[in-house]
Design an enzyme around this catalytic site. Structure first.
Site, PDB file in Angstrom:
ATOM      1  CE1 TYR A   1       1.194   0.920   4.055  1.00  0.00           C
ATOM      2  CE2 TYR A   1       0.915  -1.423   4.172  1.00  0.00           C
ATOM      3  CZ  TYR A   1       1.346  -0.433   4.848  1.00  0.00           C
ATOM      4  OH  TYR A   1       2.425  -0.481   6.003  1.00  0.00           O
ATOM      5  N   GLY A   2       2.132   1.222   0.034  1.00  0.00           N
ATOM      6  CA  GLY A   2       3.050   2.210   0.279  1.00  0.00           C
ATOM      7  C   GLY A   2       4.150   2.538  -1.059  1.00  0.00           C
TER       8      GLY A   2
ATOM      9  CG  LEU B   1       7.447  -2.321  -1.284  1.00  0.00           C
ATOM     10  CD1 LEU B   1       6.972  -3.283  -0.127  1.00  0.00           C
ATOM     11  CD2 LEU B   1       8.962  -2.506  -2.008  1.00  0.00           C
TER      12      LEU B   1
ATOM     13  CD  GLU C   1       7.768  -3.110   4.129  1.00  0.00           C
ATOM     14  OE1 GLU C   1       7.669  -2.168   5.001  1.00  0.00           O
ATOM     15  OE2 GLU C   1       7.312  -3.235   3.212  1.00  0.00           O
TER      16      GLU C   1
END
Ligand SMILES: *[C@@H]1O[C@H](CO)[C@@H](O)[C@H](O)[C@H]1NC(C)=O
Ligand SMILES: *[C@@H]1O[C@H](CO)[C@@H](O)[C@H](O)[C@H]1NC(C)=O
Length: 173
Positions: free
Chosen positions: A26-27, A29, A101
């Protein structure tokens, strides 16, 4: 040409491309975002785009720290339905993503329910629009309490009008 097709068919039978894990990103990537090159880097591992998707539950997606990291706070029911992308990845890619992450210190990997938005994935593994799928999600339980007061987003873009572009800043705090 025929020989090639037959050969690739046999190779697929003998050693099928196995993508074991579904991951929701969701970010940074996502396609068009600063770290998408990780997902498409076959030296790191294999990944296949399956579909765009949206979380079934709301989550606060905020931008925090001096590096403007996008964080999805593990507080279901608050914030917005979050848009992202589902990928099918192999063990090598999953291991790299865990490291990237900083899992489990910074983000924790849990499972999340997603509503598939379109089936424009590659190959035969495309998902059915409207179906509910489960995938791994990197969200966080280790956030500062004040992050809950930050603005929330439904579709992260590093260059959005929030004016908080993601960057790696190695200078000390
Ligand atoms: C992720 O993107 C940032 C910003 O462009 C970059 O500095 C960093 O090296 C990238 N990380 C990886 C592992 O590619
Ligand atoms: C792919 O990943 C490898 C290993 O981390 C790295 O050396 C290489 O520069 C990356 N390639 C691209 C195009 O990002």
């Amino acid at each position: 040409m025929k020989v090639f097709i037959i050969l690739s068919f046999i190779i697929n039978l003998v050693c099928p491309t196995v993508y074991n894990y579904h991951v929701f990103v969701y970010g940074t990537l996502k396609k068009g975002q600063p770290n998408h090159s990780i997902i498409i880097n076959t030296t790191i591992g294999q990944a296949e785009f399956l579909s765009h998707a949206r979380t079934v539950e709301q989550y606060p997606l905020v931008i925090a720290t001096k590096n403007n990291y996008p964080f999805l706070l593990n507080v279901p029911g608050k914030g917005k339905l979050v848009h992202g992308e589902i990928y099918s990845v192999d063990q090598k890619m999953l291991d790299f993503l865990d490291e990237f992450e900083e899992c489990p210190e910074l983000y924790q990997r849990t499972k999340v329910q997603l509503e598939v938005q379109d089936g424009d994935g590659e190959g035969e593994n495309t998902l059915k629009p409207g179906s509910i799928e489960e995938a791994f999600l990197y969200s966080t339980n280790t956030y500062e309490p004040e992050w809950l007061q930050k603005p929330t987003y439904d579709n992260y873009d590093t260059n959005g009008d929030h004016g908080l572009p993601y960057h790696e800043d190695t200078s000390p705090e």
